[in-house]
Scaffold this motif. Structure first.
Motif, PDB file in Angstrom:
ATOM      1  N   GLN A 201     -48.135 112.559  16.547  1.00 12.69           N
ATOM      2  CA  GLN A 201     -48.441 113.985  15.904  1.00 12.69           C
ATOM      3  C   GLN A 201     -50.066 114.108  16.671  1.00 12.69           C
ATOM      4  O   GLN A 201     -50.281 115.319  16.788  1.00 12.69           O
ATOM      5  N   GLN A 202     -50.873 113.033  16.519  1.00 15.63           N
ATOM      6  CA  GLN A 202     -52.358 113.416  16.980  1.00 15.63           C
ATOM      7  C   GLN A 202     -52.189 113.607  18.534  1.00 15.63           C
ATOM      8  O   GLN A 202     -53.119 114.507  18.936  1.00 15.63           O
ATOM      9  N   ASN A 205     -51.205 117.080  18.817  1.00 15.71           N
ATOM     10  CA  ASN A 205     -52.524 118.161  18.419  1.00 15.71           C
ATOM     11  C   ASN A 205     -53.414 118.241  19.590  1.00 15.71           C
ATOM     12  O   ASN A 205     -54.091 119.370  19.926  1.00 15.71           O
ATOM     13  N   GLY A 288     -44.289 115.342  22.153  1.00 15.03           N
ATOM     14  CA  GLY A 288     -43.566 115.051  20.933  1.00 15.03           C
ATOM     15  C   GLY A 288     -42.442 114.047  21.094  1.00 15.03           C
ATOM     16  O   GLY A 288     -42.030 113.531  19.947  1.00 15.03           O
TER      17      GLY A 288
END
Length: 481
Positions: A201-202, A205, A288
């Motif tokens: 997820q980082q 982002n 992802g």
């Protein structure tokens, strides 16, 4: 013989093949379509435009052969070294009451430097160097001077040169740098993503922040301006004045063609932006889908490089591509909160590695665009070289601090290739100089005064960016030559 007589002869001789061929030849001659006679093919001889009569001609032709002889071998090896120089000798005369003036003109032509044009009676026009001219005057010949000339067919002065395709070297180094950065990213992230979904997820982002910058760069109004500006002709050159409401520039002569060109440029830009948007979506999906598998990490790295390539393709010119990718190369991710836990450290490492991959891919894209960029002057090439190497030096230092040997070495090689390319191409260009005039003058007048070429007026308009080409600034920078 009349034309009707020839037709009658054809009909009478039609019974035999030889008769038909003979009659056909006579028919062509009567129509003026037969083979030209020998006299029709002989041309008046001249050298450097000085005519003379020819009595005899001799020529030497063949190949340049080197004969190699060997001990205890009955035959030799003949090495073909190319066509031999054609040597022409002519014997002729000058005649007329002005024969002395003719002789003096021929002597002046013979003593003129470099090769000259020879019209040979049967060989035609040749470029030759005169070896000797001999003139014989006899008291019993009166106004006739005998001449003898010896020529060698000549060519341009050319020397072997060892040149390097520096632009190809840059493109080759670009490919190596992309491979190196992808390999080092794999080593950096493979262990971090094992920590769980928070690490992935980082990465997502970080990519999302960069995607926003890419969209802003691609959708900038400047891109449409440059696309329309690239349209050939007066409209593309002065459309900025038309857009600003100025009526000093006449409308295009063919308004329909101009409108079609504008719509086509807009459509191509829209399609290119759509391609970038699709590639950005694919890159986000690849981010992802990251896992500890090397295939997913390599797929993400490849998607980043695809985005950079599509951004370059969406730009109107290499300079626009350099400007766009420079903004992407300055990407800095948000600072994470201090967290000394293994998860926190892994998140920081993944974010930094992802941001570095994004920046370095953009910098490598800048180098790729620089290979297609054509500077207008020596100073322009030097400025672009300094601009690109500044971006590279930041990433080279960063890779060295992180211990990424493959990326460090690949970027160093890329830097050397870029420097060599822009130095080689810029070294052949003219330098800039300051053009000063007491009062504003038209660009056409300045182009004639500076370069003896009014066609370069558009170049001066581009350099000075005047309010109107008829009123150039009293001081501006332009090419010295």
């Amino acid at each position: 013989m009349s034309f009707q007589d020839v037709l009658n002869g054809v009909q009478q001789a039609a019974g035999t093949v030889s008769g038909v061929m003979s009659a056909a030849g006579r028919l062509l001659d009567a129509l003026g379509l037969g083979a030209p006679s020998y006299q029709d093919q002989v041309r008046p001889a001249s050298f450097r435009g000085i005519p003379f009569a020819v009595l005899a001609s001799e020529g030497s032709f063949g190949r340049r052969n080197a004969i190699h002889e060997y001990p205890n071998r009955d035959t030799v090896w003949v090495e073909d070294m190319g066509r031999a120089a054609r040597k022409i000798s002519l014997i002729g005369f000058l005649v007329g009451d002005d024969v002395i003036q003719q002789r003096d003109q021929l002597i002046a032509a013979a003593e003129t430097e470099d090769m000259g044009e020879l019209v040979h009676p049967t060989l035609g026009t040749m470029f030759v160097s005169l070896i000797t001219l001999r003139v014989t005057e006899k008291w019993d010949s009166g106004r006739v001077f005998e001449i003898a000339l010896s020529f060698v067919e000549s060519g341009l002065k050319e020397f072997p040169s060892d040149t390097t395709d520096t632009a190809s070297d840059v493109l080759g180094a670009v490919g190596d740098a992309n491979l190196a950065t992808a390999a080092d990213f794999l080593h950096q992230v493979a262990d971090a993503v094992k920590q769980g979904i928070a690490i992935v997820q980082q990465v997502v982002n970080t990519v999302t922040k960069w995607v926003g910058i890419v969209k802003n760069v691609i959708n900038a109004a400047r891109n449409l301006y440059n696309a329309v500006r690239s349209i050939p002709g007066t409209f593309g050159r002065f459309h900025g004045l038309l857009d600003s409401g100025s009526s000093s520039v006449a409308a295009p002569r063919n308004a329909t063609a101009t409108a079609v060109a504008v719509r086509l440029a807009i459509a191509q830009g829209t399609q290119a932006r759509a391609t970038v948007a699709n590639n950005l979506s694919s890159m986000s999906l690849a981010a992802g889908a990251l896992s500890s598998s090397s295939s997913t990490i390599n797929a993400f790295s490849s998607s980043v490089q695809t985005v950079v390539s599509s951004v370059l393709s969406a730009c109107t010119s290499p300079l626009d591509g350099i400007n766009a990718l420079t903004q992407l190369a300055q990407f800095t991710p948000p600072v994470l909160a201090q967290d000394s836990s293994p998860i926190g450290q892994a998140m920081t490492a993944a974010q930094n590695a992802t941001a570095a991959l994004l920046r370095r891919s953009a910098v490598i894209g800048v180098c790729q665009a620089s290979a297609s960029y054509q500077p207008a002057s020596y100073e322009g090439a030097a400025a672009m070289r300094a601009r690109v190497t500044t971006l590279l030096d930041v990433e080279i230092q960063s890779a060295a601090d992180q211990g990424l040997d493959a990326t460090y070495l690949a970027l160093r090689r890329l830097r050397a290739a870029v420097v060599a390319d822009l130095t080689a191409r810029g070294g052949k260009l003219s330098r800039m100089t300051t053009v000063s005039t007491p009062v504003p003058v038209p660009a056409l007048l300045l182009a004639q005064r500076l370069y003896r070429d009014p066609a370069r007026a558009d170049e001066l308009v581009q350099q000075a960016d005047p309010i109107h080409p008829a009123f150039m600034p009293v001081s501006f920078k332009a090419l010295a030559q």
